[in-house]
Design a protein around this motif. Structure first.
Motif: not given
Length: 998
Positions: A63-73, A75-85
């Protein structure tokens, strides 16, 4: 002791051990297990707390970083989704966290429309290839646009591919880059516009890498590439050769800034001095040397002279021819004034010395700038060299090239020396050279060189204005025999006369040029269509072909013209001339004294018209044209008072042709007058035949404006009348279009007056279509006015046309002119015209045009029919009153609204007119008020009329929309319209009842 009891280990007693022992043993085991589980849970709880604390700490760090961080999951069987933003990522994406976590596609919703497709494509490509993703884009959120940089890298976690990424705000970086780019462009512009030459050399090899315009121009090159190509030619003799220059470059590279004077050579071989300043500079990891060069040739020459002894200096410069030299101090006082200055400026040496140079030769508007320059010199500066306009003693101005040198000597006042060279003769010479280079010496017309420049300008103007330019190549026919017989002196005067004639034919924006010999070029613009262009070309041919008297010799030359049209022929000037030249040769091949078009489409059109004119010529020679006769009826008695002769063409292949199919080709052609005379001859011949049969019936014929106004027309008319002595002038009537009469009012008035003095009647045809009909009616000498049939045919359904017909009749009656209404098709028309006091009429209600042989039989039949009609009475029915016409006008208006709303016609400004300004509204306020204003129904009608226009305005706003939007309002409009019509009809009923009761 118990029998059989044998002591030993407890577990060894097997079955002999009792059940209570087993129970306690199990209880002990369970207790130990519970304790162990409790200890394990406590440890697990501590571990979970540690993990939670670590996660919270990491989240705080993120939260203190000047940039935004995210993680995407992914999978071949489903559309991408955000796991963390992270919060910063949510802020930069401009999309709510819940929306991001629920739908990955939401991340693209705020990207700029010019970037979103690119970002989506790059993202999909990275997913498919499993490679890292990096891109910059704009995101628009909360009314703000900012640039972001998105970076992510994939990693495989089991069957999942996880993308860890960051998003950072680079808006400031982008602004900085844009500012740097703008600064670079600004610097480049300054460099190109700098008045000194600037060159960039490689510090090692000395080769020219770059340079501004002033640099390569000073060496006489036409470009930087040209200077670089001829670099070996710009060096003078040692020590000012290439080796010396390279040594200077190396010195600047190794020791810093160097300044010196350098003798250079232009590409034409001439030499000049430059003051050169070399500065070491590094560009793109490359050692370079920047050279700033100023031409100091004149200054060097002045300094060379000034270095001489004062006596020798004065002796030498006093009599220097053509170079006016003045010496003066910082206060402007003249210290030196040579003879050339006396000759140039008109002041003697005695007058000039100790006077102010500024007062002597500096024009008043320049004096403030000169004082400022002297202050700059006092501060250590100098005065620029260049062209100046200075002042003579008599107040006249002279252009000089002025070069200044400043002499600074320690302990002595600063002196300035000005060397002025009179450029007047040079300017005159330059102007003369320009004229020689651009104008023909014999005719003073633009030559081929200037023509090419004018053609480029004319073509550019044609592109801007979206019109066409005619490039006309003109060559005189049979000019060589004149030169051979009378000599070149006479031939030159013929060419000069032709040039003067061409100048007088063209407009100010057109161009006339001479290519040489007897070849000329015309650039014509502003023609409206091909007919207008043909008229102008015929005028050129006619004027050139007029005889000329030279040295008592009566000479005549003709011309052939080739024409090509730009941008139909979208070629360069040379190609346009070549195409026009080719067309000119084709004109010569076609018989000379004519023109031909290079443009195939236009040539076909002109050729077709020429072919049609040849057909018409053949038709005249074969007497294929004849007059059909259309009766004129007296509306008061039904008598036939005359006929109009309408020409028809009995074409051998196409049958009977009406005038509209061939009269347009005759317009302004050489056949127009011949055709008009043919028509008059036919009418006079028929009149003679009828007179022989005992039938006395005046005939009117239509004449074109150009034929009527042509020179000698009245004399030709008298000759034609003389061939038919039995026909009295009163039996022939001439009809001329109103527009033709107004085209040249003075000429038309004179010709028509002569025709009436002969005894012929004059009729003004199609009256009402001219732009100034009423204002000129009184001044034209005519006997009769014919109302154009377009107004008469619509007068029962259009109140505006009815008003025009009524106004024309009233005006003509006021001037004592007969009125003929054309286009009368029904008895209702007759009744309406009778009520308006119209005297005569023509139309299908009486007869169609007929051949002369059928006229006697028709006259007998008409006598029977006319006897059954009550002439001279206004038998108006519902279709004849102005009220009924007002109703019809309203219905037509409503029909047009239906067509606009349904997309069947374009919107008409008249449809949206306010109720008080529409045709029906004006009728209600004027004639309607006078006739029905006293009735209560009149007020109701006005209200319903206003309501109709209110609904119509809403309906027109819905035009072009879906039908379900305008069907209901349109139905409301129809209902309101019917109510209005009922009110209008009630007006008549109420008026009739009122009249009956009274």
């Amino acid at each position: 002791m118990l029998a059989g009891f044998s002591p030993g280990p407890l577990w060894a007693q097997d079955a002999r051990l009792g059940e209570p022992a087993v129970y306690y043993l199990s209880l002990l085991f369970l207790s130990v297990l519970v304790v162990a589980l409790m200890l394990a849970n406590r440890r697990l709880a501590r571990l979970r707390a540690q993990v939670r604390q670590e996660a919270e700490r990491n989240e705080r760090l993120v939260a203190g970083l000047p940039v935004g961080v995210y993680e995407l999951v992914d999978r071949a069987s489903m559309s991408p989704r955000f796991d963390f933003v992270s919060d910063r990522a949510v802020e930069l994406f401009g999309v709510g966290r819940a929306q991001l976590l629920a739908d990955f596609q939401a991340v693209f919703s705020h990207f700029h429309r010019d970037d979103v497709e690119r970002i989506m494509a790059l993202n999909e490509r990275a997913r498919q290839a499993g490679v890292g993703f990096e891109a910059s884009a704009r995101i628009v959120s909360r009314g703000q646009t900012r640039w972001v940089l998105i970076q992510s890298e994939p990693r495989q976690v089991g069957k999942d591919r996880r993308w860890g990424g960051i998003i950072s705000d680079i808006t400031d970086q982008k602004k900085t880059e844009a500012a740097l780019t703008e600064a670079e462009q600004r610097f480049q512009a300054m460099l190109e516009q700098a008045p000194i030459g600037i060159l960039l050399h490689d510090a090692q090899s000395g080769s020219i890498l770059d340079g501004n315009r002033e640099a390569w121009r000073s060496f006489g090159a036409d470009s930087l590439a040209g200077l670089a190509e001829h670099q070996s030619e710009i060096w003078a003799e040692p020590p000012y050769d290439w080796n010396g220059a390279l040594a200077r470059i190396h010195q600047a590279r190794d020791h810093g800034r160097q300044q010196f004077d350098w003798l250079s050579r232009r590409l034409d071989g001439s030499q000049f001095w430059m003051q050169v300043t070399l500065t070491s500079i590094r560009i793109d990891d490359r050692d370079c040397v920047l050279a700033a060069c100023i031409d100091v040739t004149l200054r060097r020459e002045a300094e060379r002279l000034l270095r001489e002894s004062d006596k020798r200096f004065r002796t030498l410069l006093r009599d220097v021819p053509g170079v006016a030299i003045q010496g003066y101090g910082l206060d402007g006082r003249v210290l030196y004034w040579n003879r050339a200055s006396e000759q140039l400026y008109g002041y003697s040496e005695a007058e000039a010395l100790k006077s102010s140079l500024i007062d002597l030769i500096i024009p008043p508007e320049q004096r403030a700038a000169v004082h400022e320059s002297l202050r700059a010199v006092a501060a250590g500066g100098s005065i620029d060299n260049g062209e100046l306009e200075l002042m003579r003693k008599d107040g006249s101005r002279v252009t000089v090239y002025s070069s200044h040198s400043v002499l600074r000597r320690r302990g002595l006042p600063t002196e300035l020396f000005c060397l002025d060279i009179d450029l007047s003769e040079q300017k005159r010479h330059e102007d003369e050279l320009i004229r020689i280079a651009n104008f023909d010496g014999l005719t003073d017309l633009p030559n081929r060189k200037l023509l090419a420049e004018r053609m480029r300008e004319q073509c550019a103007r044609a592109d801007r204005n979206r019109n066409r330019l005619a490039v006309c190549y003109l060559d005189l026919d049979e000019f060589k025999p004149i030169n051979d017989r009378y000599g070149h002196g006479v031939g030159d005067r013929v060419l000069t006369e032709i040039a003067d004639r061409l100048r007088g034919l063209v407009r100010q924006s057109d161009v006339v040029a001479r290519l040489g010999g007897d070849e000329f070029v015309l650039l014509l613009e502003g023609f409206s269509d091909t007919t207008d262009l043909e008229r102008r070309l015929n005028a050129v041919l006619e004027r050139i072909g007029q005889p000329m008297i030279i040295d008592s010799h009566k000479l005549q030359v003709l011309a052939s013209i080739g024409v090509t049209l730009y941008p139909d022929d979208a070629s360069d000037p040379d190609t346009l001339l070549r195409h026009a030249d080719q067309a000119m040769y084709r004109a010569k091949a076609q018989g000379r004294n004519g023109f031909s078009l290079f443009d195939i489409g236009m040539e076909e059109e002109f050729q077709q018209r020429r072919d049609r004119l040849l057909e018409i010529r053949a038709g005249l020679e074969g007497e294929q044209f004849e007059l059909f006769y259309h009766p004129k009826i007296d509306l008061r008695s039904g008598a036939v008072i005359g006929v109009e002769g309408l020409v028809r063409w009995r074409h051998p292949e196409r049958g009977v042709l009406v005038p509209a199919s061939f009269l347009g080709d005759l317009d302004r052609s050489d056949l127009e007058g011949r055709f008009g005379s043919y028509v008059i001859e036919q009418a006079l011949g028929q009149l003679e035949r009828w007179l022989a049969q005992g039938l006395v019936l005046p005939v009117s014929v239509n004449l074109s404006g150009p034929h009527l106004l042509s020179p000698g027309f009245v004399d030709q008319l008298k000759e034609l009348m003389a061939r038919h002595p039995r026909v009295t002038p009163g039996l022939l009537q001439v009809e001329i279009l109103e527009s033709a009469a107004l085209a040249d009012l003075d000429r038309a008035t004179a010709v028509l007056d002569q025709i009436r003095r002969i005894g012929l009647q004059v009729s003004l045809d199609d009256f009402g279509t001219g732009y100034s009909s009423l204002s000129h009616l009184r001044s034209l000498p005519v006997d009769e006015v014919k109302i154009d049939q377009s107004f008469v045919r619509r007068m029962l359904t259009n109140l505006s046309d009815y008003s025009i017909v009524r106004s024309v009749i009233s005006l003509a009656n006021a001037f004592g002119l007969r009125v003929v209404a054309e286009g009368v098709e029904t008895l209702d028309h007759m009744a309406a015209l009778t009520e308006l006091d119209c005297e005569l009429a023509q139309g299908y209600a009486f007869a169609h045009p007929m051949v002369a042989e059928d006229l006697p039989a028709w006259l007998r039949q008409w006598g029977v029919r006319a006897a059954s009609i009550e002439w001279g009475e206004a038998r108006l029915n519902d279709h004849g009153s102005t009220l009924s016409i007002a109703v019809n006008t309203h219905r037509n208006w409503l029909r047009r609204i239906h067509e606009v709303v349904r997309g069947q016609r374009r919107p008409d400004p008249d449809l949206s007119a306010e109720d008080a300004r529409c045709v029906l509204g004006r009728w209600l306020d004027e004639e309607g008020r006078q006739r029905y204003g006293h009735l209560a129904a009149y007020g109701v009608t006005k209200e319903r009329h206003a309501r109709v226009h209110q609904i119509a305005a809403r309906v027109l706003e819905l035009a072009g929309s879906a039908p379900e939007q305008w069907l209901k309002p349109l139905s409301d409009l129809d209902s309101a319209s019917e109510e209005l019509i009922r009110s209008l009809q009630e007006l008549r009923s109420a008026d009739q009842s009122s009249s009956t009761s009274s």
